[in-house]
Design an enzyme around this catalytic site. Structure first.
Site, short mmCIF file in Angstrom:
data_model
loop_
_atom_site.label_atom_id
_atom_site.label_comp_id
_atom_site.label_asym_id
_atom_site.label_seq_id
_atom_site.Cartn_x
_atom_site.Cartn_y
_atom_site.Cartn_z
CG PHE A 234 48.32 40.80 32.09
CD1 PHE A 234 47.54 42.16 32.49
CD2 PHE A 234 49.80 41.77 32.12
CE1 PHE A 234 47.19 43.17 32.04
CE2 PHE A 234 50.07 43.15 31.29
CZ PHE A 234 48.89 43.77 31.83
CE LYS A 255 40.84 37.23 39.94
NZ LYS A 255 40.48 36.47 41.11
CG ASP A 365 41.78 28.14 42.00
OD1 ASP A 365 42.64 27.24 42.12
OD2 ASP A 365 42.21 29.13 42.11
#
Length: 859
Positions: A234, A255, A365
């Site tokens: 989460f 997701k 990322d």
């Protein structure tokens, strides 16, 4: 990114800080400067402005109203609420600035209070309904993130929950001090503030809220062709779930993204990023290492994508499973095997990244938690929410600090920088330090080549990207391991600590872990008491100004101040007495003893064990019978505690904690001191029983290392790990022999022999390992010298000295538990010419007769 710490990184580039002032949070909302009618007051409370009409009508608890907003419409929402509440004499508070709100709606903000901009305090249920109805019409249509802890009023930005209006505290079932509300009989119970709407069992939901609860419950997954079987993660932006496509019975990942929540540096919310991720995955389809994407849909107001489930471990875990630096028994073959594996993993990631670039996409990322290693050692890349076409040439709005390129780097260079960091992180996973000092990469390469048979050329390809070759050379930090060099090492740390001090602030004297903003800046763990103790006992520094800061605040504490040994006033009293302020320390103890301390939990950190140890200490120093009686009462309460019924063998989570600070080991320490004081063998027997309770929660590894088992990991550290337990086992064995304890100690000794510890701190890092060793071995012992020498791995320059990063390695810390003061104390324990000990953990006088080991024991 460590979710607990991200918000505290926004205020300052060097230290964790809270947005409690205009200096750290930026310009305040205009409403903070608006004129108020006579009788009204406006005052600051943490990151809030509180507006009080001066009446006595506000209850201690009840149904309270929250308003939510985005950073763009927040100021206008506050103004409308001001215009409604002030003429009606209704108390309310609002966040101080746009930056403070952004911190609460960012991706890694805690979900329990996310989105809360304004809190309104109705006098009763009738006024609550009136405010919701009237103000709800005024604010209808204002965009806002959903407040997960609350019940939404209609479709607007108002939410409601039952909870505390005033600051009251109690101790929960785990012994933690928590916010409290009163049950009907007056008993204080925890005011639950998690990310789920909750009503206390004695509270009836008012009828005017029933339709809104029904509307909330009307959104279900019924009718979807997917199941939600388990939760992976989460964040404030949403969740990640594992489920199945019921049409094919194929396992999938779902997701979730929440609108207006999970904001990144560009202000983009989770929904926008999720839709971008869906489009990016379609564009990258077919590249080895790229998961397939199957679907994009809405459920209520939340957006979901469905994608391929990739079996395997995230790279961070895959490293840990076979990492030789944490295995004292690792052989040269183990290091060679790991090196071959690491180089192959990096090569695969690089090849996949080349394929992504060929499609014109900047991934943006790359880090250890976004790479999956499958059982066959092939890799896959996850998480494309910040990926973008290269022609956009912008920096990603989110990123892992250990892999984030300098601001000047854009385009494919962002990924090339991250790949460079990966070359080092896969061997030494501490690259978060690069965000504080990029030149550290050169030292990392030295450390890696000292331990792993990896080519210098492989590492140089990374180092030269992180630290361009024309960057001036700086010497890598070194910590001497002999007594003659100790004064220089000490003074380097002292200069940094003293330079960081902020005596002009009320909330804290020295920057440390963010927990200091929750428990206060006075205690031993994260407050001034711990730092001043370390400075003094190592012969490093005394400052009348710093000591006056502590004395004035500890003798006149704010309402709601914690009183425990390591989190509050007992720790402050201990340090004040140590510094020579005995009367002021006794005055502070009087304040503590007027509290309901007997109802506290049994632990050492915040509860009865720490309180009892401190009272025994003061009883010895002052010969006050009342202090001794109170101390022994604390020991009796701890001794009366029943055995744990939980047989999971796990520490923490839903199971009792093990270890020194929160577990039975700390309780055993008080019981041993009570035995010393009274000669009552019942205390000794209860101490043994407590230690056996903690040993049930330990795990013996194949290599002989004994660590406390947290279920998903095992821990060697001082606070909740095995060396903290080992300190108390040593104390027990000095009084009475026990075969089980002696055997356990051998496994704990192995836990202190590792070469690598991810954090440097005293409570949960290498300094704590050193403190354990220094209490057992001479300072010149090779194992002690090794741990001192390797503390240089984390050392960073600050103010013409050296400092250490705190938990998460994202910012420097000066506190005793996580930062530089703790390292100073631990090295002082090994090298200082006078005895140095952990607060109240020095081996004590033993007035009671020792119970000898049976003949032949231990031979």
């Amino acid at each position: 990114m460590n979710e607990e710490y991200e918000a505290y990184c926004m205020a300052d580039p060097s230290f964790y800080d809270a947005m409690h002032s205009e200096q750290t949070a930026g310009e305040s909302f205009a409403a903070a400067h608006r004129a108020l009618p006579d009788g009204w007051t406006c005052y600051e409370q943490d990151d809030w402005f509180v507006l009080n009409p001066g009446t006595q009508n506000t209850p201690l608890q009840g149904w309270k109203i929250h308003a939510s907003a985005t950073p763009d419409n927040a100021s206008g929402v506050i103004d409308k609420i001001f215009d409604y509440c002030v003429p009606r004499g209704i108390q309310f508070k609002f966040l101080r600035s746009r930056s403070a709100l952004t911190a609460r709606v960012s991706k890694y903000a805690p979900r329990g209070f996310s989105g809360k901009l304004v809190t309104i305090y109705p006098e009763d249920d009738s006024q609550c309904e009136q405010i919701l109805t009237e103000l709800g019409k005024v604010l209808e249509g204002e965009p806002s993130p959903y407040i997960l802890s609350d019940l939404r009023w209609g479709t607007g930005p108002l939410y409601v929950r039952y909870g505390a209006f005033a600051n009251r505290y109690t101790v929960d079932e785990s012994g933690e001090v928590v916010d409290a509300i009163a049950a009907p009989d007056g008993t204080l119970v925890a005011d639950r503030r998690g990310p789920v709407f909750y009503t206390p069992p004695w509270v009836t939901l008012p009828s005017f809220l029933e339709p809104h609860l029904a509307a909330r419950n009307a959104v279900t997954v019924a009718g979807l062709p997917y199941t939600f079987d388990s939760v992976v993660h989460f964040s404030n932006g949403g969740g990640i779930y594992i489920g199945k496509d019921t049409r094919t019975d194929k396992q999938v990942v779902l997701k979730e993204a929440r609108p207006h929540a999970g904001l990144d540096a560009w202000g983009h919310d989770a929904v926008r990023r999720l839709e971008r991720e869906h489009n990016t995955l379609r564009r990258l389809a077919g590249i080895p290492g790229i998961p397939e994407v199957y679907d994009l849909f809405w459920l209520g107001e939340h957006r979901f994508i469905v994608m391929e489930y990739v079996e395997g471990d995230v790279l961070s875990k895959a490293i840990t499973i076979q990492y030789p630096l944490i295995d004292p028994a690792a052989t040269d073959e183990d290091y060679a095997r790991f090196t071959d594996w690491a180089v192959k993993i990096h090569r695969q990631v690089e090849q996949t990244m080349n394929g992504v670039h060929e499609r014109g996409i900047v991934y943006g990322d790359l880090h250890l938690f976004n790479i999956i290693v499958r059982p066959d050692d092939t890799i896959a890349l996850l998480d494309y929410e910040v990926a973008a076409p290269v022609e956009e040439a912008t920096r990603p709005g989110l990123g892992n600090p250990g892999f984030t390129a300098p601001r000047s780097v854009t385009g494919f260079g962002v990924d090339e920088y991250a790949l460079a960091c990966l070359r080092l992180a896969i061997f030494l996973p501490m690259t978060n330090l690069f965000g504080l000092h990029r030149v550290k990469a050169r030292q990392f390469a030295e450390i890696i080549t000292e331990h792993f048979p990896v080519s210098k050329e492989f590492l140089a390809k990374g180092v030269d990207v992180i630290v361009p070759p024309d960057t001036p050379a700086t010497p890598s930090p070194r910590l001497t391991t002999d007594r003659s060099g100790w004064p220089r090492v000490r003074d380097d740390m002292v200069r940094a600590i003293v330079a960081s001090a902020t005596p002009e602030r009320d909330d804290r004297l020295f920057p440390g872990d963010p927990r200091q903003f929750g428990v206060g800046g006075l205690g031993l763990a994260h407050g001034a008491a711990g730092v001043l103790y370390a400075l003094s006992v190592t012969g490093g520094h005394r400052s009348e100004q710093f000591e006056d800061w502590l004395v004035r605040r500890a003798t006149n504490p704010e309402s709601g101040s914690r009183i425990g040994l390591f989190d509050g006033l007992h720790g402050a009293a201990f340090t004040m007495e140590h510094l020579g302020y005995r009367q002021q320390a006794l005055d502070t103890l009087d304040i503590c003893l007027r509290e309901r301390w007997e109802s506290f939990g049994p632990d050492l950190m915040t509860g009865l064990s720490g309180i009892g140890l401190n009272l025994l200490h003061f009883a010895d120093r002052t010969s006050e019978p009342a202090l001794r009686m109170a101390a022994l009462r604390a020991a009796e309460l701890v001794a009366e505690r029943p055995d744990d019924e939980d047989d999971s063998g796990i520490s923490g989570g839903t199971s009792p904690h093990a270890g020194l600070f929160r577990g039975r080991a700390g309780q055993a320490l008080l019981l041993l001191r009570a035995y010393d004081d009274t000669g009552d063998t019942n205390f000794l027997d209860r101490a043994a029983n407590a230690l056996r309770q903690d040993l049930k929660r330990c795990f013996l590894r194949d290599n002989g290392v004994l660590e406390i088992n947290e279920g998903w990991r095992t821990m060697p550290y001082l606070d909740g790990g095995s060396v903290g337990l080992g300190i108390v086992l040593d104390e027990y064995l000095a009084r009475k022999h026990d075969d089980q304890f002696a055997e356990a100690n051998r496994g704990i000794e192995y836990a202190a022999k590792s070469t690598m510890y991810i954090l440097p701190g005293l409570f949960t890092g290498r300094a704590g390992i050193l403190a354990y060793l220094a209490g057992r071995l001479p300072g010149a012992d090779p194992l002690v010298s090794k741990q001192i020498r390797n503390l240089a791995w984390h050392a960073l320059p600050y103010a013409d000295g050296i400092a250490y990063p705190g938990t998460a390695l994202l910012r420097l810390s000066m506190d005793l538990a996580t930062g530089t003061a703790g390292v100073l104390l631990a090295v002082g324990m090994a090298l200082h010419d006078e005895p140095v000990h952990l607060p109240l953990l020095a081996p004590t006088r033993r007035t009671a007769p020792q119970t000898p080991a049976p003949a032949g024991a231990g031979s």
